[in-house]
Design a protein around this motif. Structure first.
Motif, PDB file in Angstrom:
ATOM      1  N   ALA A 265       1.216  -1.523   0.150  1.00 22.98           N
ATOM      2  CA  ALA A 265      -0.281  -0.036  -0.207  1.00 22.98           C
ATOM      3  C   ALA A 265       1.262   1.696  -0.399  1.00 22.98           C
ATOM      4  N   GLU A 266       1.620   1.002   0.847  1.00 23.85           N
ATOM      5  CA  GLU A 266       2.915   2.123   0.711  1.00 23.85           C
ATOM      6  C   GLU A 266       3.909   2.052   0.260  1.00 23.85           C
ATOM      7  N   GLN A 267       3.979   1.767  -1.040  1.00 16.24           N
ATOM      8  CA  GLN A 267       4.307   1.610  -2.705  1.00 16.24           C
ATOM      9  C   GLN A 267       3.668   2.190  -3.312  1.00 16.24           C
ATOM     10  N   GLN A 268       2.376   2.016  -3.397  1.00 16.31           N
ATOM     11  CA  GLN A 268       1.061   2.660  -4.049  1.00 16.31           C
ATOM     12  C   GLN A 268       1.433   3.549  -4.123  1.00 16.31           C
ATOM     13  N   ARG A 269       1.063   3.630  -3.268  1.00 16.43           N
ATOM     14  CA  ARG A 269       0.581   5.547  -2.161  1.00 16.43           C
ATOM     15  C   ARG A 269       1.783   6.633  -3.308  1.00 16.43           C
ATOM     16  N   LYS A 270       3.042   5.903  -3.248  1.00 15.05           N
ATOM     17  CA  LYS A 270       4.190   6.489  -3.557  1.00 15.05           C
ATOM     18  C   LYS A 270       4.458   6.582  -4.654  1.00 15.05           C
ATOM     19  N   ASN A 271       4.096   5.136  -5.854  1.00 12.94           N
ATOM     20  CA  ASN A 271       4.379   5.596  -7.613  1.00 12.94           C
ATOM     21  C   ASN A 271       3.219   6.530  -7.508  1.00 12.94           C
ATOM     22  N   ASN A 272       1.851   6.822  -7.040  1.00 15.47           N
ATOM     23  CA  ASN A 272       0.881   7.533  -7.224  1.00 15.47           C
ATOM     24  C   ASN A 272       0.917   8.980  -6.796  1.00 15.47           C
TER      25      ASN A 272
ATOM     26  N   THR B 105      11.882  17.104 -14.849  1.00 15.90           N
ATOM     27  CA  THR B 105      11.239  15.767 -15.422  1.00 15.90           C
ATOM     28  C   THR B 105      10.461  15.129 -14.382  1.00 15.90           C
ATOM     29  N   SER B 106       9.284  14.643 -15.014  1.00 13.74           N
ATOM     30  CA  SER B 106       8.420  14.212 -13.892  1.00 13.74           C
ATOM     31  C   SER B 106       8.640  12.643 -15.107  1.00 13.74           C
ATOM     32  N   ILE B 107       8.384  11.911 -13.308  1.00 17.19           N
ATOM     33  CA  ILE B 107       8.553  10.956 -13.021  1.00 17.19           C
ATOM     34  C   ILE B 107       7.898   9.772 -12.798  1.00 17.19           C
ATOM     35  N   GLY B 108       6.840  10.808 -12.162  1.00 17.69           N
ATOM     36  CA  GLY B 108       5.562  10.229 -10.883  1.00 17.69           C
ATOM     37  C   GLY B 108       4.473   9.729 -11.793  1.00 17.69           C
ATOM     38  N   ASN B 109       3.379   9.177 -11.366  1.00 16.61           N
ATOM     39  CA  ASN B 109       2.022   8.963 -12.011  1.00 16.61           C
ATOM     40  C   ASN B 109       1.366   9.836 -11.960  1.00 16.61           C
ATOM     41  N   LYS B 110       1.368  10.571 -11.019  1.00 15.53           N
ATOM     42  CA  LYS B 110       0.854  11.626 -10.852  1.00 15.53           C
ATOM     43  C   LYS B 110       0.864  12.912 -11.336  1.00 15.53           C
ATOM     44  N   PRO B 111       0.389  14.108 -12.730  1.00 13.16           N
ATOM     45  CA  PRO B 111       1.147  15.134 -13.395  1.00 13.16           C
ATOM     46  C   PRO B 111       0.958  16.672 -12.421  1.00 13.16           C
ATOM     47  N   SER B 112       2.495  16.866 -12.887  1.00 14.62           N
ATOM     48  CA  SER B 112       2.405  18.150 -11.757  1.00 14.62           C
ATOM     49  C   SER B 112       2.621  19.558 -12.363  1.00 14.62           C
ATOM     50  N   TYR B 113       2.315  20.628 -11.458  1.00 14.62           N
ATOM     51  CA  TYR B 113       1.424  21.709 -12.638  1.00 14.62           C
ATOM     52  C   TYR B 113       2.746  23.298 -11.519  1.00 14.62           C
TER      53      TYR B 113
ATOM     54  N   GLY C 147       6.430  11.753 -17.725  1.00 16.55           N
ATOM     55  CA  GLY C 147       7.630  11.372 -19.257  1.00 16.55           C
ATOM     56  C   GLY C 147       8.376  13.091 -19.896  1.00 16.55           C
ATOM     57  N   GLN C 148       6.995  13.801 -19.963  1.00 12.84           N
ATOM     58  CA  GLN C 148       7.530  14.738 -20.190  1.00 12.84           C
ATOM     59  C   GLN C 148       8.378  16.354 -19.399  1.00 12.84           C
ATOM     60  N   GLN C 149       9.274  16.936 -19.864  1.00 12.70           N
ATOM     61  CA  GLN C 149      10.148  17.289 -19.688  1.00 12.70           C
ATOM     62  C   GLN C 149       9.974  19.183 -20.007  1.00 12.70           C
ATOM     63  N   ALA C 150      10.741  19.728 -18.526  1.00 13.93           N
ATOM     64  CA  ALA C 150      10.691  20.998 -19.415  1.00 13.93           C
ATOM     65  C   ALA C 150      11.879  21.593 -18.728  1.00 13.93           C
ATOM     66  N   THR C 151      12.670  22.785 -19.243  1.00  8.29           N
ATOM     67  CA  THR C 151      13.306  23.457 -19.097  1.00  8.29           C
ATOM     68  C   THR C 151      13.722  25.063 -18.456  1.00  8.29           C
TER      69      THR C 151
END
Length: 198
Positions: free
Chosen positions: A69-76, A102-110, A144-148
């Motif tokens: 459950a903890e691993q799932q929470r971290k991945n999400n 670079t976004s490497i998590g399953n949740k989008p970042s704003y 997987g998206q990246q911004a510089t």
């Protein structure tokens, strides 16, 4: 509860259970050592050991489910890989400071801001001006998206003024923060960045 505390509790419980099991086995054999009928002691002791082993299996299953459950929470969760360094940029006459995210998590970042902090100061420095080659802020990054974010050519002067006026001239505890709507991702100033600034 974090996985660190779950591991500590599980180790403590296992140690206590092993100690108790050892005590029970030792007492049962010690009390009946001089009796002729060993089977009257051995079979019940083995039966008790079976119950203990089953208990250990149940405990292991509980902690495995908590770990999953903890691993799932971290991945999400939101995760960003941030690199703050000196870059050579085509079309620019001088080296430039830039933050590669670079976004490497399953949740989008704003991403809504980038700031400079120091443990030697109570005031942070918000970066407002970026190069025309920089990605825009705010920006949303999916997996997987990246911004510089390329800092403006006069940023070196601004950070040196910040260190001089707000950090007692010390570059030691500087770090950069990439701020999203829900998290803050910190990056320490590396040797190449400090060398560029000085």
């Amino acid at each position: 509860m974090s996985w660190k505390y779950i591991k500590l509790i599980s180790v403590a419980v296992v140690v206590v259970l092993i100690a108790a099991l050892s005590f029970v086995i030792g007492v049962s054999f010690g009390v009946t050592f001089e009796q002729d009928s060993l089977k009257d002691v051995l079979i019940p002791s083995l039966s008790a050991m079976g119950s203990w082993v089953a208990g250990f299996g149940t405990l292991a299953a509980v902690f495995t489910s908590l770990w999953l459950a903890e691993q799932q929470r971290k991945n999400n969760s939101e995760k960003l890989k941030c690199v703050f360094d000196v870059f050579v940029i085509q079309g620019e006459p001088n080296d430039a400071l830039a933050v590669n995210v670079t976004s490497i998590g399953n949740k989008p970042s704003y991403i809504n801001s980038i700031t400079i902090h120091s443990a030697d100061s109570t005031v942070a420095m918000c970066i407002q001006q970026f190069s025309h080659l920089s990605s825009p802020i705010p920006v949303s990054l999916a997996y997987g998206q990246q911004a510089t974010f390329v800092l403006s050519s006069d940023f070196k002067k601004h950070i040196n003024d910040y260190v001089k006026n707000r950090c007692s001239g010390s570059y030691k505890n500087l770090f950069l923060s990439v701020n999203t709507t829900t998290s803050v991702f910190k990056v320490k100033f590396g040797e190449s960045v400090l060398k560029h600034l000085k």
